[in-house]
Structure formats: structure tokens, C-alpha cells
Design a protein around this motif. Structure first.
Motif, PDB file in Angstrom:
ATOM      1  N   LEU A 212       0.820  -1.210   0.000  1.00 13.48           N
ATOM      2  CA  LEU A 212       0.000   0.000   0.000  1.00 13.48           C
ATOM      3  C   LEU A 212       0.854   1.259   0.000  1.00 13.48           C
ATOM      4  CD1 LEU A 212      -2.951  -0.934   2.388  1.00 13.48           C
ATOM      5  CD2 LEU A 212      -2.728  -1.267  -0.074  1.00 13.48           C
ATOM      6  N   GLY A 213       2.095   1.170   0.497  1.00 13.53           N
ATOM      7  CA  GLY A 213       2.999   2.318   0.430  1.00 13.53           C
ATOM      8  C   GLY A 213       3.355   2.655  -1.003  1.00 13.53           C
ATOM      9  N   VAL A 214       3.606   1.630  -1.810  1.00 14.63           N
ATOM     10  CA  VAL A 214       3.871   1.827  -3.240  1.00 14.63           C
ATOM     11  C   VAL A 214       2.640   2.424  -3.917  1.00 14.63           C
ATOM     12  CG1 VAL A 214       4.302   0.626  -5.425  1.00 14.63           C
ATOM     13  CG2 VAL A 214       5.595   0.001  -3.370  1.00 14.63           C
ATOM     14  N   ALA A 215       1.466   1.880  -3.573  1.00 12.28           N
ATOM     15  CA  ALA A 215       0.225   2.375  -4.173  1.00 12.28           C
ATOM     16  C   ALA A 215       0.000   3.845  -3.838  1.00 12.28           C
ATOM     17  CB  ALA A 215      -0.953   1.536  -3.677  1.00 12.28           C
ATOM     18  N   ARG A 216       0.243   4.215  -2.594  1.00 13.05           N
ATOM     19  CA  ARG A 216       0.015   5.608  -2.196  1.00 13.05           C
ATOM     20  C   ARG A 216       0.968   6.552  -2.929  1.00 13.05           C
ATOM     21  NH1 ARG A 216      -2.506   8.249   2.150  1.00 13.05           N
ATOM     22  NH2 ARG A 216      -2.752   6.383   3.436  1.00 13.05           N
ATOM     23  N   LEU A 217       2.190   6.112  -3.127  1.00 13.60           N
ATOM     24  CA  LEU A 217       3.191   6.973  -3.753  1.00 13.60           C
ATOM     25  C   LEU A 217       2.951   7.147  -5.247  1.00 13.60           C
ATOM     26  CD1 LEU A 217       5.826   8.526  -3.072  1.00 13.60           C
ATOM     27  CD2 LEU A 217       7.072   6.512  -3.865  1.00 13.60           C
ATOM     28  N   LEU A 218       2.494   6.093  -5.925  1.00 13.87           N
ATOM     29  CA  LEU A 218       2.440   6.118  -7.384  1.00 13.87           C
ATOM     30  C   LEU A 218       1.046   6.325  -7.976  1.00 13.87           C
ATOM     31  CD1 LEU A 218       4.879   3.210  -8.369  1.00 13.87           C
ATOM     32  CD2 LEU A 218       5.338   5.670  -8.365  1.00 13.87           C
ATOM     33  N   ALA A 219       0.014   5.813  -7.314  1.00 10.41           N
ATOM     34  CA  ALA A 219      -1.305   5.723  -7.951  1.00 10.41           C
ATOM     35  C   ALA A 219      -2.183   6.931  -7.655  1.00 10.41           C
ATOM     36  CB  ALA A 219      -2.016   4.447  -7.508  1.00 10.41           C
TER      37      ALA A 219
END
Length: 258
Positions: A212-219
């Protein structure tokens, strides 16, 4: 003229025997948007991505893509030759394991230039210069243009795979766990690179991740999958800060407790 989505997925379904891995999934992808698809292992997110990207056949549904030339086409109904050409030129696919997206015995420059050759480019000097330019873009020492990817670290291989995909300026890029399997420090560097490149190129992207950290940063926007179905969707910050579905609440609370 009202803006239209670049990609519309409708009622996509994929079965494996008696098990339905993806059931009646639909979404829209807008020009310049990054759509994240999240969920635990086995939720169907990678199967969905592979069906959208033509790597797996779908049992039902449509994948409507608005081409650079203008007309909308159903990628699932296209003749194989036309579909492959679009996938090589206007689309990109970044694998979780970069070795699946690279030719390991071909030089780094050759890996990048090969995509341009699919568009008809043949001038060696121009191909080499484009490869060098893109190696610099993804922060790989350009002196390594003639090195084989086998000699690269996992993080470098992933950056090379990204360069290979973006060199043709695709309009849609699908990414399957692009930071998976990398050390935390390498992940951070790759995430910064991805965030910069998607904004600079204006590419529309679908990113599958369990992080979810990746999702928050990119999406810009998220879909949450469970058991092959989308259970919740919305703007990334809003969904992660105020999840409504019990499964999304569980995902968010589990991420916060790590």
C-alpha cells in the motif's frame, strides 16, 4: 471535445477449471492516470493484469483501447498480428521479475533498441544514441551500454526493463509488482524513478502491487480486489485514509501494523 478514457475494461472474467480467478471486473483508465490494483496474494490482481495485457486469454469481457490513430478497438477481439503490434508499440509491460522482460544475452543497448526496431527504426547510430539516452534516464551508467543484463544487479535489470518499455513512448504501461523482490533501499530509488518518469512522459499506467505504500506513492486511484472481484475503488488518499469495505479496512490496518 470531452476527454475519453484511453482504456475501458468491461466484465472481464477468467476461469481456471472450476475456479474463477477474475469475475466481471471493469474499470476505466484515463490519459495520464496511474491506476493501482491492490489486494493480497490470490486476489486475482495479476491474473487481471495479464488478461488486460494479452498474456492470458479472457473467458469473457472486453478491453476497449483508444489507439493513437483514433479508433477504439477491442484488444481481445483483434487479429493476433494487429494485437501484437499494438502491444509492442503503444503498450508496455513491466514484469515483477525483470528477467522475464529482458533478453539476457543481448546487450543493454540492444534490449532498448529492439523495441524501436519493431517500429521500423534501422539506423544504427540513432538506435544506439536512443539507448544511451534512455540508460541515462533510468540512472544506469551509459558506459555499460554494451554489457549484458546478466551482469546487472536486480535493481539495474528492473530499470533497464523500464527503459526498454518506455523508449517507444507507449500510451499505456502495465506493471506487475515493479518493486517486488528488491531491497528496501533499491525499492525507494526505483519508486522515485518511476514517479518521475510517469509524470514526465504522461503515460497512462496500471500498477499491480500488494504494497500500500507503493500504491500511495504512485497511484492516482485504486481498485481493491478480493476473491477475483473489485470490492472497493476510489482516489488513493481518500480510500487509504477512509476505507469503507471491511476487507480494505483489514488491508490498511495490516499495513499500518507492520
Amino acid at each position: 471535445m470531452k476527454e475519453q478514457p484511453i482504456l475501458e475494461v468491461r466484465d472481464l472474467t477468467r476461469r481456471f477449471g472450476l475456479r474463477t480467478a477474475v469475475r466481471d471486473v471493469g474499470f476505466e483508465l484515463w490519459p495520464g492516470e496511474v491506476l493501482g490494483i491492490v489486494g493480497e496474494s490470490g486476489s486475482g490482481k495479476t491474473t487481471l493484469l495479464n488478461c488486460v495485457g494479452g498474456r492470458l486469454p479472457a473467458d469473457d469481457g472486453t478491453v476497449l483501447y483508444r489507439t493513437a490513430a483514433g479508433p477504439a478497438v477491442d484488444m481481445l477481439a483483434l487479429a493476433e498480428a494487429k494485437r501484437r503490434r499494438l502491444l509492442r508499440t503503444e503498450w508496455g509491460f513491466v514484469h515483477q521479475n525483470p528477467r522475464d522482460g529482458l533478453r539476457l544475452d543481448v546487450s543493454a543497448g540492444g534490449n532498448v533498441g529492439e523495441r524501436l526496431m519493431a517500429l521500423g527504426h534501422r539506423h544504427y547510430g540513432n538506435l544506439r544514441q536512443a539507448a544511451i539516452d534512455w540508460l541515462a534516464q533510468v540512472e544506469i551508467d551509459t558506459a555499460r551500454v554494451d554489457d549484458a543484463p546478466r551482469a546487472f544487479s536486480g535493481g539495474m535489470q528492473q530499470r533497464l526493463q523500464i527503459a526498454r518499455n518506455l523508449v517507444t513512448h507507449p500510451r499505456v504501461v502495465l506493471m506487475d509488482e515493479p518493486t517486488g523482490g528488491l531491497d528496501v533501499s533499491v525499492q525507494a530509488r526505483l519508486l522515485d524513478l518511476l514517479r518521475r518518469l510517469v509524470r514526465e512522459t504522461g503515460v497512462s499506467a496500471v500498477i499491480v502491487t500488494h504494497d500500500l505504500g507503493v500504491a500511495r506513492l504512485l497511484a492516482d486511484r485504486l481498485l481493491v480486489m478480493k476473491g477475483g472481484e473489485v470490492v472497493e475503488g476510489g482516489l488513493t488518499d481518500r480510500l487509504l485514509d477512509d476505507p469503507h469495505h471491511p476487507y480494505t479496512q483489514l488491508l490498511v490496518s495490516s499495513a499500518l501494523s507492520v
